[in-house]
Design a protein around this motif. Structure first.
Motif, PDB file in Angstrom:
ATOM      1  N   ILE A   1      16.049  31.142  12.839  1.00  0.00           N
ATOM      2  CA  ILE A   1      17.590  30.677  12.946  1.00  0.00           C
ATOM      3  C   ILE A   1      17.953  30.322  11.709  1.00  0.00           C
ATOM      4  O   ILE A   1      17.418  29.264  10.971  1.00  0.00           O
ATOM      5  CB  ILE A   1      17.562  29.754  13.918  1.00  0.00           C
ATOM      6  CG1 ILE A   1      16.687  29.916  15.457  1.00  0.00           C
ATOM      7  CG2 ILE A   1      18.822  28.996  14.256  1.00  0.00           C
ATOM      8  CD1 ILE A   1      17.210  30.993  16.013  1.00  0.00           C
TER       9      ILE A   1
ATOM     10  N   GLN B   1      19.599  37.417  11.252  1.00  0.00           N
ATOM     11  CA  GLN B   1      18.667  37.190  12.336  1.00  0.00           C
ATOM     12  C   GLN B   1      17.661  38.254  12.472  1.00  0.00           C
ATOM     13  O   GLN B   1      16.152  37.820  12.452  1.00  0.00           O
ATOM     14  CB  GLN B   1      19.439  36.934  13.536  1.00  0.00           C
ATOM     15  CG  GLN B   1      18.471  36.654  14.585  1.00  0.00           C
ATOM     16  CD  GLN B   1      18.141  35.256  14.283  1.00  0.00           C
ATOM     17  OE1 GLN B   1      18.649  34.153  13.920  1.00  0.00           O
ATOM     18  NE2 GLN B   1      16.838  34.989  15.172  1.00  0.00           N
TER      19      GLN B   1
ATOM     20  N   ASP C   1       8.120  26.999  20.621  1.00  0.00           N
ATOM     21  CA  ASP C   1       9.454  26.814  21.018  1.00  0.00           C
ATOM     22  C   ASP C   1      10.066  25.986  19.736  1.00  0.00           C
ATOM     23  O   ASP C   1       9.470  25.069  18.983  1.00  0.00           O
ATOM     24  CB  ASP C   1       9.794  26.023  22.270  1.00  0.00           C
ATOM     25  CG  ASP C   1       9.513  26.900  23.335  1.00  0.00           C
ATOM     26  OD1 ASP C   1       9.597  28.161  23.276  1.00  0.00           O
ATOM     27  OD2 ASP C   1       9.344  26.236  24.402  1.00  0.00           O
TER      28      ASP C   1
ATOM     29  N   TYR D   1      25.154  27.954  20.774  1.00  0.00           N
ATOM     30  CA  TYR D   1      24.884  29.026  21.989  1.00  0.00           C
ATOM     31  C   TYR D   1      25.958  29.912  21.978  1.00  0.00           C
ATOM     32  O   TYR D   1      25.574  31.158  21.857  1.00  0.00           O
ATOM     33  CB  TYR D   1      24.963  28.204  23.165  1.00  0.00           C
ATOM     34  CG  TYR D   1      24.373  28.831  24.445  1.00  0.00           C
ATOM     35  CD1 TYR D   1      23.305  28.900  24.857  1.00  0.00           C
ATOM     36  CD2 TYR D   1      25.559  29.908  24.981  1.00  0.00           C
ATOM     37  CE1 TYR D   1      22.577  29.742  25.902  1.00  0.00           C
ATOM     38  CE2 TYR D   1      24.987  30.745  26.179  1.00  0.00           C
ATOM     39  CZ  TYR D   1      23.635  30.700  26.630  1.00  0.00           C
ATOM     40  OH  TYR D   1      23.325  31.406  27.722  1.00  0.00           O
TER      41      TYR D   1
ATOM     42  N   ALA E   1      24.870  32.419  18.986  1.00  0.00           N
ATOM     43  CA  ALA E   1      23.785  33.083  19.198  1.00  0.00           C
ATOM     44  C   ALA E   1      23.945  34.431  19.955  1.00  0.00           C
ATOM     45  O   ALA E   1      23.313  35.257  19.877  1.00  0.00           O
ATOM     46  CB  ALA E   1      22.552  32.002  19.797  1.00  0.00           C
TER      47      ALA E   1
ATOM     48  N   VAL F   1      20.620  36.311  19.529  1.00  0.00           N
ATOM     49  CA  VAL F   1      19.461  35.400  19.263  1.00  0.00           C
ATOM     50  C   VAL F   1      19.212  34.809  20.948  1.00  0.00           C
ATOM     51  O   VAL F   1      19.979  34.307  21.468  1.00  0.00           O
ATOM     52  CB  VAL F   1      19.932  34.500  18.526  1.00  0.00           C
ATOM     53  CG1 VAL F   1      18.741  33.220  18.613  1.00  0.00           C
ATOM     54  CG2 VAL F   1      20.188  35.154  16.899  1.00  0.00           C
TER      55      VAL F   1
ATOM     56  N   VAL G   1      18.395  32.151  23.146  1.00  0.00           N
ATOM     57  CA  VAL G   1      18.605  30.781  23.464  1.00  0.00           C
ATOM     58  C   VAL G   1      18.815  30.153  24.500  1.00  0.00           C
ATOM     59  O   VAL G   1      19.484  30.795  25.508  1.00  0.00           O
ATOM     60  CB  VAL G   1      19.530  30.158  22.187  1.00  0.00           C
ATOM     61  CG1 VAL G   1      20.897  30.844  22.685  1.00  0.00           C
ATOM     62  CG2 VAL G   1      19.801  28.704  22.061  1.00  0.00           C
TER      63      VAL G   1
ATOM     64  N   TYR H   1      14.941  27.445  21.388  1.00  0.00           N
ATOM     65  CA  TYR H   1      14.911  28.678  20.800  1.00  0.00           C
ATOM     66  C   TYR H   1      13.514  29.033  21.071  1.00  0.00           C
ATOM     67  O   TYR H   1      12.477  28.524  20.337  1.00  0.00           O
ATOM     68  CB  TYR H   1      15.440  28.696  19.230  1.00  0.00           C
ATOM     69  CG  TYR H   1      16.594  28.277  19.096  1.00  0.00           C
ATOM     70  CD1 TYR H   1      17.781  29.177  18.933  1.00  0.00           C
ATOM     71  CD2 TYR H   1      17.161  26.858  19.010  1.00  0.00           C
ATOM     72  CE1 TYR H   1      19.045  28.857  18.975  1.00  0.00           C
ATOM     73  CE2 TYR H   1      18.372  26.590  18.566  1.00  0.00           C
ATOM     74  CZ  TYR H   1      19.382  27.559  18.587  1.00  0.00           C
ATOM     75  OH  TYR H   1      20.467  27.187  18.388  1.00  0.00           O
TER      76      TYR H   1
ATOM     77  N   GLN I   1       9.682  30.776  18.232  1.00  0.00           N
ATOM     78  CA  GLN I   1       9.597  30.516  16.661  1.00  0.00           C
ATOM     79  C   GLN I   1       8.125  30.709  16.391  1.00  0.00           C
ATOM     80  O   GLN I   1       7.183  30.811  17.198  1.00  0.00           O
ATOM     81  CB  GLN I   1      10.184  29.059  16.498  1.00  0.00           C
ATOM     82  CG  GLN I   1      11.521  28.954  17.121  1.00  0.00           C
ATOM     83  CD  GLN I   1      12.530  30.068  16.303  1.00  0.00           C
ATOM     84  OE1 GLN I   1      13.001  29.838  15.431  1.00  0.00           O
ATOM     85  NE2 GLN I   1      12.967  31.047  17.390  1.00  0.00           N
TER      86      GLN I   1
END
Length: 641
Positions: free
Chosen positions: A213, A234, A261, A283, A286, A291, A293, A312, A315
């Motif tokens: 991110i 991304q 997370d 949001y 994303a 992405v 989320v 998210y 990760q």
């Protein structure tokens, strides 16, 4: 709206061609302003013909020097100076004055304006005689990170013979090691060299979040770069994390790598309504670029149990030094050569690149990659598009299970960040970071550590004792993405810089991107990170960050910080005025007194004492020097005079 504000707004929405022209003018101004001895001489009226220069530039510098605000200073400056009918007015005034200077180092001007055949390709190693005795990196600074205390640096010999290779990689942090390793996997003959201990650069001072991110927020990234390039950012950052995971699995590296997370939670001062707005904004951004989320409620941090948050998934994090030690070992098994404590002091470009090190040996390579945190092969083009920031981190004991294993970032600016690392028995380590500031613009590290500890203890009351505290430097670019690819104007010289707070993912990505550029000639993400880019939307930020150099100029007009070296206690330093010259004077913690020119050897900005790290920081472009004047971090390659 004032004329100054209107001009800034117009610049921010200028066409690419107009932006490119304005950027060139700022680069020229930065080069000229780097010749501070000439500037000081001119501003004091020691030579004639500077009336226009004094009338236009001196009020601007003094306005900057007296300003205490770091955010968006340009409208005030342009109103005060009356210059901003266009940047040309400012740069013309600088150029008019510079034409009368007699002792200006002109090297960097060729980079911006001169034909390639006229550009100097090397730095005279004769001026670096002390460097060979003091070659080191930021591992020589005062604090020690949790990683440095937990894991030793790998050993490597000093370069003492000439080497020939396909690719020479300068800088043995995560970017340099990743690049060298990926090229070795592709069958290239690679030599990796560092000015100090391997892995002892800024990589050893990270907190090692593997978060794809964007560090500045996805909404800001989309606004700055557009949806297509933001999506490329991304995807590439995610590919970097995937690459690390693949290497960990294939080599069976014990480095605490794990998927987890990431949580974005409100800053302490935010009310629920403002936090919800921020969550909705991120949001929506994303969703535009794919992405994953989720909206959520609460994180297990005191005071935030029911706050609006974003989660998210997927990760990651790891122990960076353990990971890189394993990559280096496999790199050497594959025939790669590694050398430590060998500073590159002379660069000669051409069909082959010749790199002379401080010990006298030369590396001759078909391609060269500079992964030195801040590149040492270019003087202005890249550095004028980045700004150095100090960030602080602390590690504490915490009983396992009190805080779930995840990445946590708040919505403050600059933001705070938290992660865990497995510890012995039933104890883990919690690592918190934040309290960033522009490098060289504050010397209050202890106060920042105190504030950081107070912040994390308020969120996690059951925190145990402190294990480590340290600081590092990040290079923020004007558009949130690193500069990774061909060095501007070169076909066989590459750079990896501008980590923008995401050094781990940018470093791993550099291995993939530069490998493809050298082996295949192209990469699907090269436009995202192209070092020669100048996005029109980033121009206002570009102007704002470069005003640091002009503000620093004003220091040559102001009194010194200390009256006498005799006033300094061990561990203290400051700028001493001696006639028309300024000196960086410090007394190290052993009581030895050191006195050097206060001019950074990159472009001449005044360095500032960092009592926390016991070094000199350059606020303009991020160079760092030890108390005895040796270079710790580029772009400078010469010690303080």
């Amino acid at each position: 709206m004032s004329a100054g504000n209107a001009a800034v707004d117009a610049a921010a929405t200028a066409s690419p061609a107009t932006t490119h022209r304005l950027v060139k003018e700022v680069e020229t101004a930065v080069v000229i302003s780097g010749s501070l001895r000439g500037y000081a001489r001119a501003s004091r009226g020691l030579s004639g013909g500077f009336n226009d220069f004094d009338r236009r530039i001196c009020p601007l510098c003094l306005t900057l020097a007296s300003s205490e605000k770091r955010t968006s200073p340009q409208p005030q400056i342009f109103r005060s100076s009356g210059l901003f009918r266009g940047y040309a007015s400012w740069t013309t005034a600088l150029a008019r004055a510079s034409s009368r200077f007699r002792n200006i180092p002109r090297r960097a001007e060729f980079e911006t304006h001169g034909p390639r055949s006229q550009r100097p390709k090397s730095v005279d190693p004769a001026s670096l005689c002390r460097l060979g005795e003091n070659a080191m990196n930021v591992s020589g600074e005062a604090t020690r990170s949790f990683w440095m205390l937990d894991t030793s640096f790998p050993s490597a010999p000093r370069l003492e013979q000439d080497e020939h290779c396909d690719v020479a990689v300068i800088g043995a942090g995560i970017a340099g090691v990743s690049i060298a390793y990926e090229l070795a996997l592709a069958g290239r003959k690679v030599v990796l060299v560092d000015r100090g201990p391997l892995l002892g650069g800024m990589t050893s001072r990270t907190t090692a979040h593997l978060a794809p991110i964007c560090d500045d927020g996805l909404s800001a990234l989309v606004k700055m770069r557009g949806e297509a390039l933001a999506r490329g950012f991304q995807e590439s950052q995610q590919a970097a994390v995937d690459c690390i995971e693949q290497h960990v699995g294939r080599l069976e590296i014990d480095c605490d790598f794990r998927r987890l997370d990431g949580f974005l939670f409100p800053a302490a001062w935010m009310d629920e309504r403002e936090a919800a707005r921020e969550c909705n904004k991120e949001y929506a951004a994303a969703a535009k670029i794919g992405v994953e989320v989720e909206h959520g409620k609460g994180v297990p941090l005191k005071g935030h149990e029911s706050a609006p948050i974003l989660r998210y998934p997927n990760q990651a994090t790891f122990h960076p030094l353990k990971y890189l030690r394993a990559l280096l070992a496999d790199f050497q098994k594959r025939g790669g050569k590694v050398f430590a404590d060998s500073a590159v002091v002379e660069i000669e470009e051409g069909k082959q690149v010749r790199l002379k090190c401080d010990g006298g040996s030369t590396i001759i390579a078909s391609n060269a990659v500079f992964a030195t945190n801040s590149p040492i092969n270019t003087w202005v083009k890249i550095h004028s598009k980045m700004a150095p920031y100090r960030t602080y981190a602390m590690a504490f004991d915490i009983e396992r299970g009190i805080l779930p294993d995840a990445l946590y970032w708040d919505m403050d600016d600059p933001y705070y960040y938290v992660r865990l690392n497995p510890g012995p028995g039933g104890t883990d380590r919690i690592i918190a970071g934040g309290r960033d500031h522009k490098s060289g613009e504050a010397d209050d590290g202890e106060a920042r550590f105190t504030a950081l500890e107070a912040w994390i203890r308020a969120l996690v009351p059951d925190l145990g004792r402190e294990r480590a505290r340290w600081s590092g430097q990040v290079l923020d670019t004007i558009d949130y993405c690193g500069f990774i690819g061909r060095s501007p104007g070169n076909g066989n010289v590459f750079i990896a810089t501008g980590d923008s707070g995401q050094g781990m993912t940018h470093g791993a990505l550099a291995g993939l991107l530069i490998r493809d550029l050298i082996v295949e000639g192209s990469n699907p993400w090269e436009a995202v990170y192209a070092p020669d880019r100048t996005p029109p939307a980033a121009f206002a930020q570009y102007v704002n960050e470069n005003l640091t150099t002009v503000k620093n100029l004003a220091g040559y007009l102001l009194p010194g910080e200390i009256k006498s070296a005799d006033d300094l206690k061990p561990g203290e330093g400051g700028i001493l005025q001696d006639g028309l010259s300024k000196f960086a004077v410090c007394r190290d913690r052993d009581g030895r007194l050191h006195r050097h020119s206060a001019s950074c050897t990159h472009l001449g900005c005044i360095v500032h004492w960092n009592s926390t790290e016991q070094c000199w920081d350059c606020p303009c472009h991020g160079s760092q020097f030890s108390p005895d004047g040796a270079v710790l971090n580029g772009p400078a390659i010469r010690p303080l005079a």
